[in-house]
Structure formats: structure tokens, C-alpha cells
Scaffold this motif. Structure first.
Motif, PDB file in Angstrom:
ATOM      1  N   GLY A 203       0.826  -1.202   0.000  1.00 34.39           N
ATOM      2  CA  GLY A 203       0.000   0.000   0.000  1.00 34.39           C
ATOM      3  C   GLY A 203       0.857   1.247   0.000  1.00 34.39           C
ATOM      4  N   ASP A 204       0.214   2.400   0.120  1.00 34.13           N
ATOM      5  CA  ASP A 204       0.950   3.665   0.068  1.00 34.13           C
ATOM      6  C   ASP A 204       1.068   4.320   1.443  1.00 34.13           C
ATOM      7  OD1 ASP A 204      -1.672   4.294   0.451  1.00 34.13           O
ATOM      8  OD2 ASP A 204      -1.857   5.658  -1.264  1.00 34.13           O
ATOM      9  N   ARG A 205       0.826   3.544   2.508  1.00 39.40           N
ATOM     10  CA  ARG A 205       0.876   4.104   3.850  1.00 39.40           C
ATOM     11  C   ARG A 205       2.240   3.827   4.474  1.00 39.40           C
ATOM     12  NH1 ARG A 205      -3.703   2.859   8.514  1.00 39.40           N
ATOM     13  NH2 ARG A 205      -3.110   4.533   9.955  1.00 39.40           N
ATOM     14  N   PRO A 206       2.876   4.814   5.103  1.00 45.01           N
ATOM     15  CA  PRO A 206       4.166   4.563   5.752  1.00 45.01           C
ATOM     16  C   PRO A 206       3.998   3.743   7.036  1.00 45.01           C
ATOM     17  CG  PRO A 206       3.467   6.820   6.155  1.00 45.01           C
ATOM     18  CD  PRO A 206       2.480   6.237   5.188  1.00 45.01           C
ATOM     19  N   PHE A 207       4.955   2.862   7.267  1.00 45.52           N
ATOM     20  CA  PHE A 207       4.943   2.017   8.455  1.00 45.52           C
ATOM     21  C   PHE A 207       6.283   2.129   9.163  1.00 45.52           C
ATOM     22  CE2 PHE A 207       1.324   0.174   6.380  1.00 45.52           C
ATOM     23  CZ  PHE A 207       0.569  -0.422   7.389  1.00 45.52           C
ATOM     24  N   VAL A 208       6.276   1.700  10.407  1.00 45.67           N
ATOM     25  CA  VAL A 208       7.512   1.604  11.165  1.00 45.67           C
ATOM     26  C   VAL A 208       7.574   0.209  11.778  1.00 45.67           C
ATOM     27  CG1 VAL A 208       6.470   2.557  13.267  1.00 45.67           C
ATOM     28  CG2 VAL A 208       8.953   2.658  12.948  1.00 45.67           C
ATOM     29  N   LEU A 209       8.767  -0.379  11.728  1.00 46.92           N
ATOM     30  CA  LEU A 209       8.966  -1.737  12.237  1.00 46.92           C
ATOM     31  C   LEU A 209       9.818  -1.688  13.493  1.00 46.92           C
ATOM     32  CD1 LEU A 209       9.703  -4.936  10.221  1.00 46.92           C
ATOM     33  CD2 LEU A 209      11.251  -4.325  12.090  1.00 46.92           C
TER      34      LEU A 209
ATOM     35  N   TRP B 216      14.485   0.123  15.540  1.00 41.97           N
ATOM     36  CA  TRP B 216      13.413   0.586  14.654  1.00 41.97           C
ATOM     37  C   TRP B 216      13.907   0.702  13.217  1.00 41.97           C
ATOM     38  CZ3 TRP B 216       8.595   1.429  16.812  1.00 41.97           C
ATOM     39  CH2 TRP B 216       8.544   1.547  18.205  1.00 41.97           C
ATOM     40  N   ALA B 217      12.981   0.583  12.280  1.00 36.48           N
ATOM     41  CA  ALA B 217      13.258   0.852  10.868  1.00 36.48           C
ATOM     42  C   ALA B 217      11.982   1.385  10.239  1.00 36.48           C
ATOM     43  CB  ALA B 217      13.726  -0.405  10.148  1.00 36.48           C
ATOM     44  N   ARG B 218      12.166   2.398   9.369  1.00 42.58           N
ATOM     45  CA  ARG B 218      11.000   3.033   8.758  1.00 42.58           C
ATOM     46  C   ARG B 218      10.805   2.561   7.322  1.00 42.58           C
ATOM     47  NH1 ARG B 218      11.527   8.360  12.017  1.00 42.58           N
ATOM     48  NH2 ARG B 218       9.399   8.590  12.805  1.00 42.58           N
ATOM     49  N   CYS B 219       9.526   2.376   6.974  1.00 39.32           N
ATOM     50  CA  CYS B 219       9.144   1.972   5.623  1.00 39.32           C
ATOM     51  C   CYS B 219       8.147   3.009   5.083  1.00 39.32           C
ATOM     52  CB  CYS B 219       8.500   0.589   5.661  1.00 39.32           C
ATOM     53  SG  CYS B 219       7.752   0.056   4.117  1.00 39.32           S
ATOM     54  N   PRO B 220       8.396   3.607   3.931  1.00 36.60           N
ATOM     55  CA  PRO B 220       9.412   3.253   2.914  1.00 36.60           C
ATOM     56  C   PRO B 220      10.700   4.060   3.008  1.00 36.60           C
ATOM     57  CG  PRO B 220       7.833   4.756   1.958  1.00 36.60           C
ATOM     58  CD  PRO B 220       7.382   4.551   3.388  1.00 36.60           C
ATOM     59  N   ALA B 221      10.836   4.923   4.029  1.00 38.73           N
ATOM     60  CA  ALA B 221      11.994   5.816   4.085  1.00 38.73           C
ATOM     61  C   ALA B 221      13.315   5.052   4.043  1.00 38.73           C
ATOM     62  CB  ALA B 221      11.919   6.672   5.356  1.00 38.73           C
ATOM     63  N   GLU B 222      13.348   3.837   4.641  1.00 34.60           N
ATOM     64  CA  GLU B 222      14.580   3.055   4.681  1.00 34.60           C
ATOM     65  C   GLU B 222      14.473   1.770   3.853  1.00 34.60           C
ATOM     66  OE1 GLU B 222      16.805   3.887   8.765  1.00 34.60           O
ATOM     67  OE2 GLU B 222      14.799   3.045   9.103  1.00 34.60           O
ATOM     68  N   GLY B 223      13.499   1.732   2.986  1.00 34.71           N
ATOM     69  CA  GLY B 223      13.356   0.579   2.116  1.00 34.71           C
ATOM     70  C   GLY B 223      11.973  -0.026   2.210  1.00 34.71           C
ATOM     71  N   THR B 224      11.689  -0.888   1.237  1.00 30.64           N
ATOM     72  CA  THR B 224      10.400  -1.584   1.217  1.00 30.64           C
ATOM     73  C   THR B 224      10.583  -3.103   1.226  1.00 30.64           C
ATOM     74  OG1 THR B 224      10.356  -1.452  -1.206  1.00 30.64           O
ATOM     75  CG2 THR B 224       9.221   0.295   0.015  1.00 30.64           C
ATOM     76  N   ASP B 225      11.813  -3.543   1.319  1.00 32.10           N
ATOM     77  CA  ASP B 225      12.068  -4.980   1.424  1.00 32.10           C
ATOM     78  C   ASP B 225      12.019  -5.369   2.894  1.00 32.10           C
ATOM     79  OD1 ASP B 225      13.188  -7.583   0.112  1.00 32.10           O
ATOM     80  OD2 ASP B 225      14.479  -7.199   1.849  1.00 32.10           O
ATOM     81  N   LEU B 226      11.141  -6.291   3.226  1.00 32.88           N
ATOM     82  CA  LEU B 226      10.917  -6.616   4.635  1.00 32.88           C
ATOM     83  C   LEU B 226      12.166  -7.197   5.280  1.00 32.88           C
ATOM     84  CD1 LEU B 226       8.828  -6.543   6.855  1.00 32.88           C
ATOM     85  CD2 LEU B 226       8.040  -8.807   6.166  1.00 32.88           C
ATOM     86  N   ASP B 227      12.891  -8.052   4.577  1.00 32.21           N
ATOM     87  CA  ASP B 227      14.128  -8.601   5.147  1.00 32.21           C
ATOM     88  C   ASP B 227      15.118  -7.496   5.477  1.00 32.21           C
ATOM     89  OD1 ASP B 227      13.676 -11.396   5.273  1.00 32.21           O
ATOM     90  OD2 ASP B 227      13.917 -11.557   3.110  1.00 32.21           O
ATOM     91  N   GLU B 228      15.231  -6.532   4.588  1.00 38.23           N
ATOM     92  CA  GLU B 228      16.147  -5.419   4.825  1.00 38.23           C
ATOM     93  C   GLU B 228      15.714  -4.605   6.042  1.00 38.23           C
ATOM     94  OE1 GLU B 228      17.746  -1.342   2.582  1.00 38.23           O
ATOM     95  OE2 GLU B 228      16.484  -2.790   1.513  1.00 38.23           O
ATOM     96  N   LEU B 229      14.427  -4.340   6.150  1.00 35.56           N
ATOM     97  CA  LEU B 229      13.918  -3.585   7.296  1.00 35.56           C
ATOM     98  C   LEU B 229      14.176  -4.332   8.597  1.00 35.56           C
ATOM     99  CD1 LEU B 229      10.529  -2.397   5.764  1.00 35.56           C
ATOM    100  CD2 LEU B 229      12.507  -0.952   6.292  1.00 35.56           C
TER     101      LEU B 229
END
Length: 237
Positions: free
Chosen positions: A98-104, A193-206
Motif C-alpha cells: 500500500g501507500d501508507r508509511p509504516f515503522v517496524l 526501529w526501521a521506517r518503511c518506505p523511508a529506509e526501504g520496502t524490502d521486509l528482510d532489509e527492514l
């Protein structure tokens, strides 16, 4: 002679009538018995059908429940009831599309092994379950929470709050002391923490980014009180 023949003939007619009446009554009785038997058979067949129908309905419900239970077990952690790694990846990947930013957030319980060593694995399992319940409350309706294994959890939520505020809320809830079987236990966390998509959209990378930051924070917390900072670990790799 003629009179005698008439008597014999009449007697034969009477016997024939009696025989016919007897046969009629017999057929009537036989017919009634047949109808009664058919009715009894019909009722018995209906009852058998209803019983079989009820059994089939129960079996179908049991199969549905078993199928639902298997689906749940295939996608959830057996201890905490949280999503397992595979299901977490599926749901998080879907959210990333989707187009919503997330944080992991990658969360690890500090010094969890001593809890198992001192109080036993049953108490340790209870701690993990209670922490999972608290995380579920924090995740809300739009968050995704999973136990990745051991004492490590992953939280994937909309990026709609400042990280210091979010981490403070996490710590306030998850580090609140527990009392289990009379034993006071104070959970302590390391969080990356890791931010999506600011730091990527690949879940493994996050996850790798957040995991590395979590371990860096853990190392800082172990080095001394001066490094026990409550600021979220997001800088660096």
C-alpha cells in the motif's frame, strides 16, 4: 329331488359368500397391517434420516473447526497465539504494497535466560505470553505483531507517531512489572526501529536494520547506566 338340489345350491352360495366375506376381511386386515407397517417404516426411516442428517451436520462442523484450527496453528505461534514468522511476512508484505508509511520495531527481552534458569520454563513461557498480550493491545487494529522465535518479537505499525513517543509507550506497557506465581518479574527491552518506505520496502532489509539497531542498543544498555538511554535506536545501520 328338486327341493334338495335347491337346498344344496343355496348352501353352496352361502358358503361362497362366507368365503368371500372372510377373504374380504382378511384382505382388509392385511391391507391395514400393510399400511401400518409402511407408516412405521416411514417413521423409522425418517428418524434414521434425521439422525444421520444431524450426525453429518455435526461432522461437518467438526471438520470446519478442525480445518480452522489447522489454519490458525499454521499461521500462529503455539505459545503466545501471535503470528508466526511466515504469517508476519505475508501480512507485512501486503501492508508494504500500500501507500501508507509504516515503522517496524524489533523487540528483544533482555536477560530472559536468567528468568528460565531461576524460576523454570513454565514461568518463562508465562512471561512471553503476557508480553505478547501486551503487544497485541499496543498493536491496535492496524498493527501487525509476531513472535519471531525465542524472546524476540516484531511489531509493524503505521508510522503516525514520533518514535520517542512510541518507544516510551512501548516501554511503559511492556516493562511494567509482572507477578507470576508470586514471583515479581520486571521485563526489560531492547528495541530497534526501521521506517518503511523511508529506509526501504524490502521486509528482510527492514528487519535486518531494526535487528542490528536492537543489538546495538542492547550492547549500550549493558555497558553501564550512562548508556541506558530511552531514545529510540534508529540512527546508523
Amino acid at each position: 329331488m328338486r327341493r334338495h338340489e335347491q337346498v344344496i345350491t343355496q348352501a353352496a352360495i352361502d358358503r361362497a359368500r362366507e368365503t368371500a366375506e372372510t377373504a374380504r376381511q382378511f384382505m382388509l386386515c392385511f391391507g391395514l397391517v400393510g399400511i401400518l407397517f409402511a407408516a412405521i417404516l416411514m417413521v423409522s426411516t425418517w428418524r434414521t434420516f434425521r439422525h444421520l442428517q444431524h450426525e453429518l451436520h455435526e461432522q461437518a462442523e467438526q471438520l470446519d473447526q478442525a480445518s480452522e484450527r489447522l489454519r490458525f496453528e499454521a499461521s500462529h505461534d503455539a505459545l503466545t497465539g501471535l503470528l508466526n514468522r511466515r504469517a508476519f511476512y505475508e501480512q507485512a508484505d501486503h501492508a508494504i504494497d500500500g501507500d501508507r508509511p509504516f515503522v517496524l520495531a524489533y523487540i528483544d527481552l533482555d536477560s530472559f535466560k536468567p528468568v528460565n534458569d531461576e524460576y523454570g520454563h513454565a514461568i518463562g513461557d508465562n512471561v512471553l505470553t503476557r508480553v505478547g498480550e501486551r503487544l497485541q493491545g499496543l498493536a491496535g487494529a492496524t498493527g501487525i505483531i509476531a513472535r519471531l522465535g525465542g524472546d524476540e518479537f516484531c511489531l509493524f505499525v503505521p508510522d503516525d507517531r514520533a518514535l520517542p513517543e512510541r518507544e516510551a509507550a512501548l516501554r511503559a506497557e511492556l516493562e511494567h512489572p509482572l507477578t507470576i506465581d508470586g514471583h515479581p518479574i520486571a521485563p526489560r527491552l531492547s528495541i530497534g526501529w526501521a521506517r518503511c518506505p523511508a529506509e526501504g520496502t524490502d521486509l528482510d532489509e527492514l528487519i535486518n536494520r531494526a535487528n542490528g539497531r536492537m543489538y546495538r542498543q542492547k550492547g549500550e544498555r549493558r555497558r553501564g547506566p550512562a548508556d541506558r538511554r530511552e531514545s529510540p535506536s534508529t540512527d546508523g545501520n
